[in-house]
Design a protein around this motif. Structure first.
Motif, PDB file in Angstrom:
ATOM      1  N   ARG A 238      34.152  51.972  31.386  1.00  0.00           N
ATOM      2  CA  ARG A 238      34.789  50.781  31.984  1.00  0.00           C
ATOM      3  C   ARG A 238      35.111  51.041  33.460  1.00  0.00           C
ATOM      4  N   ARG A 239      35.619  52.214  33.693  1.00  0.00           N
ATOM      5  CA  ARG A 239      36.007  52.548  35.072  1.00  0.00           C
ATOM      6  C   ARG A 239      34.785  52.514  35.996  1.00  0.00           C
ATOM      7  N   GLU A 240      33.711  53.072  35.513  1.00  0.00           N
ATOM      8  CA  GLU A 240      32.488  53.121  36.316  1.00  0.00           C
ATOM      9  C   GLU A 240      31.942  51.693  36.534  1.00  0.00           C
ATOM     10  N   GLN A 241      32.037  50.834  35.509  1.00  0.00           N
ATOM     11  CA  GLN A 241      31.566  49.445  35.668  1.00  0.00           C
ATOM     12  C   GLN A 241      32.382  48.713  36.737  1.00  0.00           C
ATOM     13  N   CYS A 242      33.697  48.957  36.737  1.00  0.00           N
ATOM     14  CA  CYS A 242      34.553  48.299  37.737  1.00  0.00           C
ATOM     15  C   CYS A 242      34.187  48.763  39.136  1.00  0.00           C
ATOM     16  N   GLU A 243      33.920  50.067  39.266  1.00  0.00           N
ATOM     17  CA  GLU A 243      33.579  50.590  40.594  1.00  0.00           C
ATOM     18  C   GLU A 243      32.255  49.985  41.077  1.00  0.00           C
ATOM     19  N   ARG A 244      31.324  49.819  40.116  1.00  0.00           N
ATOM     20  CA  ARG A 244      30.041  49.211  40.482  1.00  0.00           C
ATOM     21  C   ARG A 244      30.248  47.746  40.913  1.00  0.00           C
ATOM     22  N   ALA A 245      31.057  47.019  40.145  1.00  0.00           N
ATOM     23  CA  ALA A 245      31.299  45.603  40.476  1.00  0.00           C
ATOM     24  C   ALA A 245      31.929  45.489  41.865  1.00  0.00           C
ATOM     25  N   ALA A 246      32.896  46.350  42.160  1.00  0.00           N
ATOM     26  CA  ALA A 246      33.560  46.296  43.467  1.00  0.00           C
ATOM     27  C   ALA A 246      32.542  46.563  44.584  1.00  0.00           C
ATOM     28  N   ALA A 247      31.680  47.574  44.369  1.00  0.00           N
ATOM     29  CA  ALA A 247      30.699  47.920  45.406  1.00  0.00           C
ATOM     30  C   ALA A 247      29.760  46.740  45.663  1.00  0.00           C
ATOM     31  N   ILE A 248      29.311  46.086  44.582  1.00  0.00           N
ATOM     32  CA  ILE A 248      28.403  44.940  44.744  1.00  0.00           C
ATOM     33  C   ILE A 248      29.098  43.811  45.512  1.00  0.00           C
ATOM     34  N   LEU A 249      30.395  43.654  45.271  1.00  0.00           N
ATOM     35  CA  LEU A 249      31.144  42.582  45.943  1.00  0.00           C
ATOM     36  C   LEU A 249      31.590  42.988  47.355  1.00  0.00           C
ATOM     37  N   GLY A 250      31.227  44.204  47.754  1.00  0.00           N
ATOM     38  CA  GLY A 250      31.578  44.671  49.097  1.00  0.00           C
ATOM     39  C   GLY A 250      33.056  44.964  49.257  1.00  0.00           C
ATOM     40  N   ALA A 251      33.731  45.306  48.147  1.00  0.00           N
ATOM     41  CA  ALA A 251      35.171  45.566  48.202  1.00  0.00           C
ATOM     42  C   ALA A 251      35.425  47.048  47.952  1.00  0.00           C
ATOM     43  N   ARG A 252      36.512  47.570  48.520  1.00  0.00           N
ATOM     44  CA  ARG A 252      36.865  48.976  48.254  1.00  0.00           C
ATOM     45  C   ARG A 252      37.171  49.152  46.768  1.00  0.00           C
ATOM     46  N   ALA A 253      37.902  48.190  46.200  1.00  0.00           N
ATOM     47  CA  ALA A 253      38.248  48.242  44.768  1.00  0.00           C
ATOM     48  C   ALA A 253      38.434  46.803  44.293  1.00  0.00           C
ATOM     49  N   LEU A 254      38.459  46.599  42.975  1.00  0.00           N
ATOM     50  CA  LEU A 254      38.627  45.223  42.470  1.00  0.00           C
ATOM     51  C   LEU A 254      39.988  44.644  42.862  1.00  0.00           C
ATOM     52  N   ARG A 255      40.915  45.482  43.209  1.00  0.00           N
ATOM     53  CA  ARG A 255      42.200  45.031  43.742  1.00  0.00           C
ATOM     54  C   ARG A 255      42.018  44.069  44.922  1.00  0.00           C
ATOM     55  N   ASP A 256      40.933  44.272  45.672  1.00  0.00           N
ATOM     56  CA  ASP A 256      40.737  43.477  46.885  1.00  0.00           C
ATOM     57  C   ASP A 256      39.996  42.165  46.626  1.00  0.00           C
ATOM     58  N   VAL A 257      39.733  41.879  45.343  1.00  0.00           N
ATOM     59  CA  VAL A 257      38.987  40.660  45.008  1.00  0.00           C
ATOM     60  C   VAL A 257      39.957  39.685  44.353  1.00  0.00           C
ATOM     61  N   ASP A 258      39.947  38.414  44.789  1.00  0.00           N
ATOM     62  CA  ASP A 258      40.770  37.432  44.083  1.00  0.00           C
ATOM     63  C   ASP A 258      39.858  36.464  43.326  1.00  0.00           C
ATOM     64  N   ALA A 259      40.470  35.566  42.572  1.00  0.00           N
ATOM     65  CA  ALA A 259      39.696  34.686  41.690  1.00  0.00           C
ATOM     66  C   ALA A 259      38.691  33.860  42.494  1.00  0.00           C
ATOM     67  N   GLN A 260      39.106  33.429  43.678  1.00  0.00           N
ATOM     68  CA  GLN A 260      38.227  32.601  44.515  1.00  0.00           C
ATOM     69  C   GLN A 260      36.991  33.374  44.964  1.00  0.00           C
ATOM     70  N   LYS A 261      37.229  34.588  45.448  1.00  0.00           N
ATOM     71  CA  LYS A 261      36.114  35.418  45.931  1.00  0.00           C
ATOM     72  C   LYS A 261      35.168  35.747  44.772  1.00  0.00           C
ATOM     73  N   LEU A 262      35.756  35.998  43.612  1.00  0.00           N
ATOM     74  CA  LEU A 262      34.921  36.336  42.461  1.00  0.00           C
ATOM     75  C   LEU A 262      34.056  35.131  42.082  1.00  0.00           C
ATOM     76  N   ALA A 263      34.651  33.952  42.051  1.00  0.00           N
ATOM     77  CA  ALA A 263      33.895  32.745  41.676  1.00  0.00           C
ATOM     78  C   ALA A 263      32.769  32.501  42.684  1.00  0.00           C
ATOM     79  N   ALA A 264      33.064  32.723  43.954  1.00  0.00           N
ATOM     80  CA  ALA A 264      32.060  32.443  44.995  1.00  0.00           C
ATOM     81  C   ALA A 264      30.887  33.428  44.940  1.00  0.00           C
ATOM     82  N   ASN A 265      31.145  34.623  44.349  1.00  0.00           N
ATOM     83  CA  ASN A 265      30.089  35.655  44.327  1.00  0.00           C
ATOM     84  C   ASN A 265      29.610  35.994  42.923  1.00  0.00           C
ATOM     85  N   ALA A 266      29.952  35.125  41.974  1.00  0.00           N
ATOM     86  CA  ALA A 266      29.694  35.437  40.561  1.00  0.00           C
ATOM     87  C   ALA A 266      28.220  35.765  40.304  1.00  0.00           C
ATOM     88  N   GLU A 267      27.311  35.096  41.018  1.00  0.00           N
ATOM     89  CA  GLU A 267      25.877  35.299  40.704  1.00  0.00           C
ATOM     90  C   GLU A 267      25.378  36.687  41.110  1.00  0.00           C
TER      91      GLU A 267
END
Ligand code: GLA
Length: 401
Positions: A238-267
């Motif tokens: 799980r931890r590794e999946q979160c780190e991968r998701a953050a990297a794809i979203l261009g964020a240091r960690a998922l902490r830096d992603v909010d619901a709006q940013k996630l929705a805009a980049n969901a694809e």
């Protein structure tokens, strides 16, 4: 400064102390030079947010682990626990012979990390006792780490600040034991306070104690007694999946992603990574809402947040199991239950229920009956209140002298 916080000598702590002293006498024929106590934790909100540099709301439990220890002339640690009456021997200068995949890895890992803090505990005879459910999602591992770090650093005469102590315990678990846990458990065990929940920003380590009045509602721990399997590998995955998701979203960690940013980049994310990220993003928001609910004394709202957290952990994070579901259903069906969620890594362990104070009495029997009928497992269900963090247990209270 030596770790010098002393625990209040209440009835429970005195009983634990007496068991630890008796244990050290039985296993090793010794009296203790030091006795340390470290509590477990309740994860009120903030499931799997800590290693995403997010927020958590946690409580130290009244239940705790105590370690009585006395120095030896050689470099051996001889440790014994009354949890399963097992005993271990290892050499503090040959820690690379481990890890052994057993409970004493926590001790060995902590000693290795103390070395990195320029603290070199010698050999010791050690007895460990606990009234926490072991490996049940209430952080018995952080409790044994923190208690042994306090005991060994005190024996060695080293000054370790509480925050450094919590962090070295986390490193012991990450690097020696191999579980890539975050910092919630060790911080709750060290910094918890009676009558309060601890809010923690896991990136900056800023903490705030939020008063919690147990007159209206109480926490009840419902241990499924389902042995947890493969937790470590699923957790690290799980931890590794979160780190991968953050990297794809261009964020240091998922902490830096909010619901709006996630929705805009969901694809950009595949189905699994999107669900993992959705859990973490929504859980961080629930922690902040939980703090506001506690501050307002709005226990029904806190209960709703617990329940929403569970659904997210089950559906998006996929860390529940049949027994946790059966326990949660049983808890929610009982009168006075305001909300319930699984705690900790998942895949077994405990459900935390928030129960109206007036309904706590009948709760355990009713939930236990229903859970047992469904699973054939006998659960342990007990109420607990926020307690103080770790410290040294005075050997004698004044009236005992
Ligand atoms: C375990 C870990 C914690 C935390 C929880 C899930 O208890 O030790 O660091 O990640 O799981 O919230």
């Amino acid at each position: 400064m030596l770790y010098n916080h002393e625990c209040a000598l209440d009835e429970r702590t005195r009983a634990l102390r007496d068991r630890a002293i008796a244990g050290l006498g039985r296993c090793c024929g010794q009296g203790p030079q030091v006795i340390a106590r470290a509590p477990g934790r309740l994860e009120v909100l903030g499931g799997h947010t800590d290693y995403n540099e997010g927020f958590v709301l946690a409580v130290a439990t009244e239940q705790a682990t105590a370690i009585a220890a006395t120095p030896r002339e050689d470099r051996l640690v001889r440790a014994w626990t009354d949890c399963d009456e097992s005993e271990a021997d290892f050499d503090t200068e040959r820690l690379d012979e481990g890890p052994w995949g057993r409970w004493w890895d926590y001790l060995a890992g902590v000693i290795r990390e103390l070395h990195s803090e320029a603290c070199s505990p010698g050999g010791a005879d050690v007895a460990i006792v606990s009234d926490l459910p072991i490996a049940g999602g209430v952080s018995s591992s952080a409790a044994i780490e923190v208690a042994s770090a306090i005991a060994f650093s005190t024996l060695a005469g080293c000054a370790v600040e509480p925050e450094a102590l919590a962090l070295l315990c986390q490193r012991a678990e990450n690097e020696y034991v191999g579980m890539k846990c975050g910092i919630m458990d060790q911080f709750a065990s060290v910094f918890g306070r009676a009558g309060h929940a601890m809010w923690l920003d896991c990136r900056t380590r800023e903490r705030r104690l939020v008063p919690m009045n147990s007159d209206k509602a109480r926490f009840v721990v419902c241990d499924t007694n389902k042995p947890r399997e493969l937790v470590e590998s699923a957790y690290n995955e799980r931890r590794e999946q979160c780190e991968r998701a953050a990297a794809i979203l261009g964020a240091r960690a998922l902490r830096d992603v909010d619901a709006q940013k996630l929705a805009a980049n969901a694809e950009l994310l595949d189905g699994t990574l999107l669900r993992r990220a959705r859990h973490v993003v929504s859980e961080n928001a629930r922690v902040q809402a939980g703090v506001r609910a506690l501050e307002a004394g709005d226990m029904p709202l806190l209960g709703e947040l617990l329940s929403a957290s569970h659904v997210s952990l089950r559906d998006d994070y996929e860390v529940s199991c049949a027994e946790l579901e059966a326990m949660r259903d049983a808890a929610l069906a009982a009168p006075g239950c305001l909300g319930a969620r699984l705690m900790g890594a998942g895949f077994g362990g405990c459900v935390l229920a928030l129960v109206e104070a007036t309904a706590v009495d009948g709760f355990a029997a009713q939930v236990g009956r229903r859970y047992e009928a469904e699973t054939n497992l006998t659960p342990d269900i007990f109420a607990t209140a926020p307690a103080d963090g770790a410290g040294l247990i005075p050997r004698e209270s004044e009236e005992e002298l």
